[in-house]
Design a protein around this motif. Structure first.
Motif, PDB file in Angstrom:
ATOM      1  N   CYS A  85     -52.249 -10.231  42.651  1.00 35.50           N
ATOM      2  CA  CYS A  85     -53.102 -11.322  42.609  1.00 35.50           C
ATOM      3  C   CYS A  85     -52.935 -12.355  41.643  1.00 35.50           C
ATOM      4  O   CYS A  85     -52.148 -11.984  40.798  1.00 35.50           O
ATOM      5  CB  CYS A  85     -54.582 -10.982  42.472  1.00 35.50           C
ATOM      6  SG  CYS A  85     -54.878 -10.249  40.816  1.00 35.50           S
ATOM      7  N   TYR A  86     -53.193 -13.585  41.997  1.00 34.68           N
ATOM      8  CA  TYR A  86     -53.008 -14.636  41.012  1.00 34.68           C
ATOM      9  C   TYR A  86     -54.084 -15.557  40.901  1.00 34.68           C
ATOM     10  O   TYR A  86     -55.003 -15.658  41.823  1.00 34.68           O
ATOM     11  CB  TYR A  86     -51.790 -15.374  41.325  1.00 34.68           C
ATOM     12  CG  TYR A  86     -51.832 -16.260  42.654  1.00 34.68           C
ATOM     13  CD1 TYR A  86     -51.658 -15.814  43.981  1.00 34.68           C
ATOM     14  CD2 TYR A  86     -52.219 -17.602  42.469  1.00 34.68           C
ATOM     15  CE1 TYR A  86     -51.876 -16.500  44.987  1.00 34.68           C
ATOM     16  CE2 TYR A  86     -52.546 -18.469  43.508  1.00 34.68           C
ATOM     17  CZ  TYR A  86     -52.120 -18.075  44.795  1.00 34.68           C
ATOM     18  OH  TYR A  86     -52.609 -18.818  45.880  1.00 34.68           O
ATOM     19  N   SER A  87     -53.935 -16.264  39.683  1.00 36.38           N
ATOM     20  CA  SER A  87     -55.309 -17.627  39.612  1.00 36.38           C
ATOM     21  C   SER A  87     -54.331 -18.916  39.308  1.00 36.38           C
ATOM     22  O   SER A  87     -53.413 -18.608  38.531  1.00 36.38           O
ATOM     23  CB  SER A  87     -56.179 -17.312  38.732  1.00 36.38           C
ATOM     24  OG  SER A  87     -55.489 -17.037  37.228  1.00 36.38           O
ATOM     25  N   ARG A  88     -54.789 -19.769  39.598  1.00 34.09           N
ATOM     26  CA  ARG A  88     -54.124 -20.943  39.267  1.00 34.09           C
ATOM     27  C   ARG A  88     -55.140 -22.229  39.061  1.00 34.09           C
ATOM     28  O   ARG A  88     -56.052 -22.277  40.011  1.00 34.09           O
ATOM     29  CB  ARG A  88     -53.161 -21.468  40.476  1.00 34.09           C
ATOM     30  CG  ARG A  88     -52.459 -22.585  40.473  1.00 34.09           C
ATOM     31  CD  ARG A  88     -51.353 -22.672  41.640  1.00 34.09           C
ATOM     32  NE  ARG A  88     -50.667 -21.567  41.558  1.00 34.09           N
ATOM     33  CZ  ARG A  88     -50.337 -21.008  42.891  1.00 34.09           C
ATOM     34  NH1 ARG A  88     -50.486 -21.767  44.065  1.00 34.09           N
ATOM     35  NH2 ARG A  88     -49.140 -20.008  42.737  1.00 34.09           N
ATOM     36  N   TYR A 147     -50.202 -12.288  46.645  1.00 36.16           N
ATOM     37  CA  TYR A 147     -48.906 -12.340  47.108  1.00 36.16           C
ATOM     38  C   TYR A 147     -48.652 -10.780  47.361  1.00 36.16           C
ATOM     39  O   TYR A 147     -49.201  -9.805  46.771  1.00 36.16           O
ATOM     40  CB  TYR A 147     -47.825 -12.889  46.112  1.00 36.16           C
ATOM     41  CG  TYR A 147     -47.792 -14.423  46.250  1.00 36.16           C
ATOM     42  CD1 TYR A 147     -48.562 -15.022  45.701  1.00 36.16           C
ATOM     43  CD2 TYR A 147     -46.599 -14.916  46.950  1.00 36.16           C
ATOM     44  CE1 TYR A 147     -48.282 -16.628  45.724  1.00 36.16           C
ATOM     45  CE2 TYR A 147     -46.520 -16.343  47.194  1.00 36.16           C
ATOM     46  CZ  TYR A 147     -47.478 -17.002  46.399  1.00 36.16           C
ATOM     47  OH  TYR A 147     -47.226 -18.592  46.573  1.00 36.16           O
ATOM     48  N   ARG A 148     -47.416 -10.679  48.147  1.00 32.98           N
ATOM     49  CA  ARG A 148     -46.904  -9.073  48.075  1.00 32.98           C
ATOM     50  C   ARG A 148     -45.359  -9.211  48.033  1.00 32.98           C
ATOM     51  O   ARG A 148     -44.999 -10.128  48.491  1.00 32.98           O
ATOM     52  CB  ARG A 148     -47.344  -8.308  49.514  1.00 32.98           C
ATOM     53  CG  ARG A 148     -46.701  -8.870  50.704  1.00 32.98           C
ATOM     54  CD  ARG A 148     -47.535  -7.999  51.832  1.00 32.98           C
ATOM     55  NE  ARG A 148     -46.824  -8.515  53.037  1.00 32.98           N
ATOM     56  CZ  ARG A 148     -47.217  -7.996  54.297  1.00 32.98           C
ATOM     57  NH1 ARG A 148     -48.324  -7.223  54.420  1.00 32.98           N
ATOM     58  NH2 ARG A 148     -46.717  -8.485  55.455  1.00 32.98           N
ATOM     59  N   ARG A 149     -44.669  -8.296  47.449  1.00 36.00           N
ATOM     60  CA  ARG A 149     -43.433  -7.719  47.599  1.00 36.00           C
ATOM     61  C   ARG A 149     -43.240  -6.705  48.397  1.00 36.00           C
ATOM     62  O   ARG A 149     -43.337  -5.522  47.308  1.00 36.00           O
ATOM     63  CB  ARG A 149     -42.724  -8.205  46.454  1.00 36.00           C
ATOM     64  CG  ARG A 149     -41.185  -8.063  46.174  1.00 36.00           C
ATOM     65  CD  ARG A 149     -40.689  -8.027  44.968  1.00 36.00           C
ATOM     66  NE  ARG A 149     -40.923  -9.341  44.201  1.00 36.00           N
ATOM     67  CZ  ARG A 149     -40.085 -10.280  44.341  1.00 36.00           C
ATOM     68  NH1 ARG A 149     -39.068 -10.362  44.969  1.00 36.00           N
ATOM     69  NH2 ARG A 149     -40.589 -11.405  43.507  1.00 36.00           N
ATOM     70  N   ALA A 150     -42.519  -6.628  49.396  1.00 36.79           N
ATOM     71  CA  ALA A 150     -42.125  -5.363  49.744  1.00 36.79           C
ATOM     72  C   ALA A 150     -40.679  -5.083  49.413  1.00 36.79           C
ATOM     73  O   ALA A 150     -39.854  -5.909  49.177  1.00 36.79           O
ATOM     74  CB  ALA A 150     -41.869  -5.533  51.515  1.00 36.79           C
ATOM     75  N   PRO A 151     -40.324  -3.737  49.466  1.00 29.18           N
ATOM     76  CA  PRO A 151     -38.967  -3.219  48.988  1.00 29.18           C
ATOM     77  C   PRO A 151     -37.930  -4.015  49.672  1.00 29.18           C
ATOM     78  O   PRO A 151     -37.752  -4.088  51.002  1.00 29.18           O
ATOM     79  CB  PRO A 151     -38.981  -1.703  49.451  1.00 29.18           C
ATOM     80  CG  PRO A 151     -40.340  -1.498  49.395  1.00 29.18           C
ATOM     81  CD  PRO A 151     -41.033  -2.552  50.037  1.00 29.18           C
TER      82      PRO A 151
END
Length: 113
Positions: free
Chosen positions: A93-96, A35-39
């Motif tokens: 990054c994530y894991s699920r 994922y990403r989060r931009a300002p």
């Protein structure tokens, strides 16, 4: 535990490859993704990879992002080409697995114009 790396400052048109390594003995059973989060924006799904190799990308993600994984190295990658300033964000990054999600610490990507 997830350890992400590879972020940094790059000029528009450049490339980066993010890596995320998981400390687990059964990595291939996990779905992995970014994922990403931009300002000033909401979190945005970039891509995900299930253990069998199937990949999916977020609806708004351009074709210049590619996710891959190396199960032998417990690592998922995000190859980013032709970066634009709008790609500037913190990338997570994530894991699920089994309805449990684990997150990496985030890595900053900054694209200058």
């Amino acid at each position: 535990q997830l350890q992400a790396s590879g972020g940094g400052l790059v000029q528009a048109g450049g490339s980066l490859r993010l890596s995320c390594t998981a400390s687990t003995s059964d990595f291939s059973l996990y779905s992995m993704g970014w994922y990403r989060r931009a300002p000033g924006k909401q979190r945005e799904l970039i891509a995900m990879s299930v253990g069998g190799g199937t990949t999916n990308y977020g609806d708004s993600i351009k074709a210049h992002f590619t996710i891959s994984r190396d199960n032998a190295k417990n690592t998922v990658y995000l190859q980013m080409n032709n970066l634009i300033p709008e790609d500037t964000a913190v990338y997570y990054c994530y894991s699920r697995r089994a309805f449990k999600t684990y997150w990496g610490q985030g890595t900053q990507v900054t694209v200058s114009s």
